[in-house]
Scaffold this motif. Structure first.
Motif, PDB file in Angstrom:
ATOM      1  N   UNK A   1       0.835  -1.206   0.000  1.00  0.00           N
ATOM      2  CA  UNK A   1       0.000   0.000   0.000  1.00  0.00           C
ATOM      3  C   UNK A   1       0.865   1.250   0.000  1.00  0.00           C
ATOM      4  N   UNK A   2       1.895   1.283   0.844  1.00  0.00           N
ATOM      5  CA  UNK A   2       2.801   2.434   0.898  1.00  0.00           C
ATOM      6  C   UNK A   2       3.483   2.662  -0.444  1.00  0.00           C
ATOM      7  N   UNK A   3       3.838   1.574  -1.130  1.00  0.00           N
ATOM      8  CA  UNK A   3       4.501   1.687  -2.432  1.00  0.00           C
ATOM      9  C   UNK A   3       3.548   2.271  -3.476  1.00  0.00           C
ATOM     10  N   UNK A   4       2.285   1.851  -3.458  1.00  0.00           N
ATOM     11  CA  UNK A   4       1.300   2.423  -4.381  1.00  0.00           C
ATOM     12  C   UNK A   4       1.171   3.930  -4.170  1.00  0.00           C
ATOM     13  N   UNK A   5       1.132   4.347  -2.922  1.00  0.00           N
ATOM     14  CA  UNK A   5       1.026   5.771  -2.608  1.00  0.00           C
ATOM     15  C   UNK A   5       2.288   6.501  -3.073  1.00  0.00           C
ATOM     16  N   UNK A   6       3.448   5.934  -2.812  1.00  0.00           N
ATOM     17  CA  UNK A   6       4.716   6.549  -3.227  1.00  0.00           C
ATOM     18  C   UNK A   6       4.768   6.741  -4.742  1.00  0.00           C
ATOM     19  N   UNK A   7       4.423   5.714  -5.494  1.00  0.00           N
ATOM     20  CA  UNK A   7       4.443   5.799  -6.959  1.00  0.00           C
ATOM     21  C   UNK A   7       3.486   6.887  -7.434  1.00  0.00           C
ATOM     22  N   UNK A   8       2.304   6.947  -6.835  1.00  0.00           N
ATOM     23  CA  UNK A   8       1.310   7.955  -7.220  1.00  0.00           C
ATOM     24  C   UNK A   8       1.804   9.359  -6.908  1.00  0.00           C
ATOM     25  N   UNK A   9       2.374   9.568  -5.727  1.00  0.00           N
ATOM     26  CA  UNK A   9       2.879  10.894  -5.349  1.00  0.00           C
ATOM     27  C   UNK A   9       3.969  11.371  -6.300  1.00  0.00           C
ATOM     28  N   UNK A  10       4.924  10.508  -6.619  1.00  0.00           N
ATOM     29  CA  UNK A  10       6.017  10.873  -7.519  1.00  0.00           C
ATOM     30  C   UNK A  10       5.477  11.191  -8.910  1.00  0.00           C
ATOM     31  N   UNK A  11       4.561  10.375  -9.380  1.00  0.00           N
ATOM     32  CA  UNK A  11       3.985  10.583 -10.711  1.00  0.00           C
ATOM     33  C   UNK A  11       3.221  11.895 -10.776  1.00  0.00           C
ATOM     34  N   UNK A  12       2.418  12.196  -9.761  1.00  0.00           N
ATOM     35  CA  UNK A  12       1.646  13.440  -9.729  1.00  0.00           C
ATOM     36  C   UNK A  12       2.581  14.647  -9.693  1.00  0.00           C
TER      37      UNK A  12
END
Length: 189
Positions: A167-178
């Motif tokens: 879950x933390x990795x999904x959030x990290x990927x989304x934050x970086x992409x945004x």
């Protein structure tokens, strides 16, 4: 709780010109029987048309998502674009390289929807929906971005990684992409 989230979003919109960075205003990740679902909302200091333009440049998605090793348009058939992507991500010392082929469609001017093709992907199931809307009254181009996704991996996830780490990795990927999406969209005329 919804009232608090809306109040937070209103404050972020009012303060957005001072912040000058993509801001995740809401994020939730759930897991049910190895099917992960995420919803996120973000405020970007960029024009909505620019945000959409970058999101549909399928051959260039590696410019905004550093976890993508490859993003390649395979075919375009009317309103559907088939895109092949290879993602690499690491959890602690364990790295995964995942192939996913998705069919992208635009149900309306502000929405991009994709569905994973399981037989061509390392996922049993998956879809994404990105919706971008303009926010008025902020004094500069501002976009409210809503992201929804659901994926079910077709590969073994080491128990040591655990649901929380994923879950933390999904959030990290989304934050970086945004963040990268906002920078790139903000640099366009």
């Amino acid at each position: 709780m919804r009232f608090v989230a809306k109040l937070l979003l209103l404050n972020l919109l009012l303060l957005a010109p001072a912040i000058m960075a993509a801001t995740m205003t809401e994020v939730e990740v759930t897991n049910e029987k190895q099917r992960y679902r995420m919803t996120a909302t973000a405020v970007l200091q960029a024009a909505t048309d620019n945000v959409i333009e970058i999101m549909v440049a399928y051959d260039e998605l590696t410019n905004i998502n550093p976890y993508l090793l490859e993003s390649r348009l395979l075919s375009s058939n009317g309103d559907t674009q088939r895109v092949s992507m290879t993602t690499r991500t690491c959890f602690m010392l364990i790295c995964y390289k995942m192939q996913h082929v998705q069919d992208f469609v635009r149900p309306d001017k502000q929405t991009i929807y994709s569905e994973f093709i399981p037989e061509l992907s390392d996922f049993k199931h998956g879809w994404t929906r990105w919706s971008a809307t303009s926010v008025e009254g902020t004094g500069q181009p501002t976009t409210l971005l809503k992201i929804e996704l659901e994926v079910e991996p077709d590969f073994f996830i080491m128990p040591i990684i655990g649901t929380r780490v994923l879950k933390d990795k999904l959030i990290e990927i989304t934050e970086v992409t945004i963040d990268n999406l906002e920078k790139k969209a903000g640099s366009l005329p």
